[in-house]
Write a protein that holds these residues in place. Sequence first.
Motif, PDB file in Angstrom:
ATOM      1  N   GLY A  70       4.698 -11.513  -6.807  1.00  0.00           N
ATOM      2  CA  GLY A  70       3.662 -10.970  -5.717  1.00  0.00           C
ATOM      3  C   GLY A  70       4.347 -10.379  -4.441  1.00  0.00           C
ATOM      4  N   ALA A  71       4.808 -11.073  -4.027  1.00  0.00           N
ATOM      5  CA  ALA A  71       5.268 -10.744  -2.672  1.00  0.00           C
ATOM      6  C   ALA A  71       6.484  -9.360  -2.760  1.00  0.00           C
ATOM      7  CB  ALA A  71       6.402 -11.728  -2.054  1.00  0.00           C
ATOM      8  N   VAL A  72       7.305  -9.363  -3.660  1.00  0.00           N
ATOM      9  CA  VAL A  72       8.274  -8.447  -3.740  1.00  0.00           C
ATOM     10  C   VAL A  72       7.498  -7.018  -4.469  1.00  0.00           C
ATOM     11  CG1 VAL A  72      10.304  -7.476  -5.188  1.00  0.00           C
ATOM     12  CG2 VAL A  72      10.234  -9.693  -4.090  1.00  0.00           C
ATOM     13  N   SER A  73       6.661  -7.282  -5.106  1.00  0.00           N
ATOM     14  CA  SER A  73       5.898  -6.254  -5.754  1.00  0.00           C
ATOM     15  C   SER A  73       4.914  -5.434  -4.515  1.00  0.00           C
ATOM     16  CB  SER A  73       4.765  -6.622  -6.844  1.00  0.00           C
ATOM     17  OG  SER A  73       3.998  -5.593  -7.462  1.00  0.00           O
ATOM     18  N   GLY A  74       4.425  -6.344  -3.808  1.00  0.00           N
ATOM     19  CA  GLY A  74       3.593  -5.709  -2.493  1.00  0.00           C
ATOM     20  C   GLY A  74       4.503  -5.037  -1.661  1.00  0.00           C
ATOM     21  N   ALA A  75       5.728  -5.547  -1.370  1.00  0.00           N
ATOM     22  CA  ALA A  75       6.549  -5.077  -0.198  1.00  0.00           C
ATOM     23  C   ALA A  75       7.107  -3.639  -0.943  1.00  0.00           C
ATOM     24  CB  ALA A  75       7.917  -5.727  -0.211  1.00  0.00           C
ATOM     25  N   LEU A  76       7.445  -3.478  -2.218  1.00  0.00           N
ATOM     26  CA  LEU A  76       7.794  -2.420  -2.962  1.00  0.00           C
ATOM     27  C   LEU A  76       6.790  -1.259  -3.148  1.00  0.00           C
ATOM     28  CD1 LEU A  76      10.032  -3.564  -6.023  1.00  0.00           C
ATOM     29  CD2 LEU A  76      10.816  -2.367  -4.060  1.00  0.00           C
ATOM     30  N   SER A  77       5.677  -1.619  -3.268  1.00  0.00           N
ATOM     31  CA  SER A  77       4.410  -0.754  -3.325  1.00  0.00           C
ATOM     32  C   SER A  77       4.057  -0.206  -1.747  1.00  0.00           C
ATOM     33  CB  SER A  77       3.164  -1.447  -3.764  1.00  0.00           C
ATOM     34  OG  SER A  77       3.232  -1.955  -4.912  1.00  0.00           O
ATOM     35  N   GLU A  78       4.356  -1.136  -0.674  1.00  0.00           N
ATOM     36  CA  GLU A  78       4.074  -0.712   0.677  1.00  0.00           C
ATOM     37  C   GLU A  78       5.177   0.218   0.929  1.00  0.00           C
ATOM     38  OE1 GLU A  78       4.277  -2.695   5.149  1.00  0.00           O
ATOM     39  OE2 GLU A  78       4.010  -3.891   3.170  1.00  0.00           O
ATOM     40  N   LEU A  79       6.479   0.149   0.622  1.00  0.00           N
ATOM     41  CA  LEU A  79       7.494   1.084   0.936  1.00  0.00           C
ATOM     42  C   LEU A  79       7.409   2.087   0.199  1.00  0.00           C
ATOM     43  CD1 LEU A  79      10.368   1.006   2.126  1.00  0.00           C
ATOM     44  CD2 LEU A  79      11.399   0.350  -0.131  1.00  0.00           C
ATOM     45  N   LEU A  80       6.846   2.261  -1.034  1.00  0.00           N
ATOM     46  CA  LEU A  80       6.836   3.378  -1.556  1.00  0.00           C
ATOM     47  C   LEU A  80       5.573   4.370  -0.951  1.00  0.00           C
ATOM     48  CD1 LEU A  80       7.453   5.192  -4.147  1.00  0.00           C
ATOM     49  CD2 LEU A  80       6.059   4.093  -5.491  1.00  0.00           C
ATOM     50  N   ASN A  81       4.489   3.681  -0.707  1.00  0.00           N
ATOM     51  CA  ASN A  81       3.373   4.345   0.025  1.00  0.00           C
ATOM     52  C   ASN A  81       3.701   5.006   1.375  1.00  0.00           C
ATOM     53  OD1 ASN A  81       1.477   3.915  -2.041  1.00  0.00           O
ATOM     54  ND2 ASN A  81       0.868   2.050  -0.974  1.00  0.00           N
ATOM     55  N   ARG A  82       4.701   4.329   2.293  1.00  0.00           N
ATOM     56  CA  ARG A  82       5.131   4.447   3.413  1.00  0.00           C
ATOM     57  C   ARG A  82       6.192   5.881   3.104  1.00  0.00           C
ATOM     58  NH1 ARG A  82       8.189   0.767   6.563  1.00  0.00           N
ATOM     59  NH2 ARG A  82       7.745  -1.148   4.796  1.00  0.00           N
ATOM     60  N   ALA A  83       6.935   5.870   2.180  1.00  0.00           N
ATOM     61  CA  ALA A  83       7.932   7.055   1.942  1.00  0.00           C
ATOM     62  C   ALA A  83       7.155   8.432   1.423  1.00  0.00           C
ATOM     63  CB  ALA A  83       8.784   6.665   0.650  1.00  0.00           C
ATOM     64  N   LEU A  84       6.105   7.931   0.530  1.00  0.00           N
ATOM     65  CA  LEU A  84       5.283   9.097   0.198  1.00  0.00           C
ATOM     66  C   LEU A  84       4.450   9.868   1.216  1.00  0.00           C
ATOM     67  CD1 LEU A  84       4.133   8.048  -3.419  1.00  0.00           C
ATOM     68  CD2 LEU A  84       5.749   9.835  -2.774  1.00  0.00           C
TER      69      LEU A  84
END
Length: 87
Positions: A70-84
């Motif tokens: 959960g923690a890593v998946s959420g962090a990766l999703s947040e990072l991807l959203n910020r990048a997009l």
Amino acid sequence: MTVHVVPVRHHSPARRIRVLLRRRVDWLAVRARRLGGARADAGMTTAEYAVGTVAACAFAALLYKVVTSGAVSGALSELLNRALHAV
């Protein structure tokens, strides 16, 4: 085996090449004879590949568990959203 060293600079270019090639062939022959006894454990490579494959699969499973947590998946999703959204 004795390798005779002939000074190369006193010969024609073609002779120089032949002498240098002969030296290399002699050196390779000596190396092949020295390594000839290393064939006794030729079956070990299969076991080494098997152990390496099992270790790689175990590492892949561990990495999959970490990335899908959960923690890593959420962090990766947040990072991807910020990048997009930055573009």
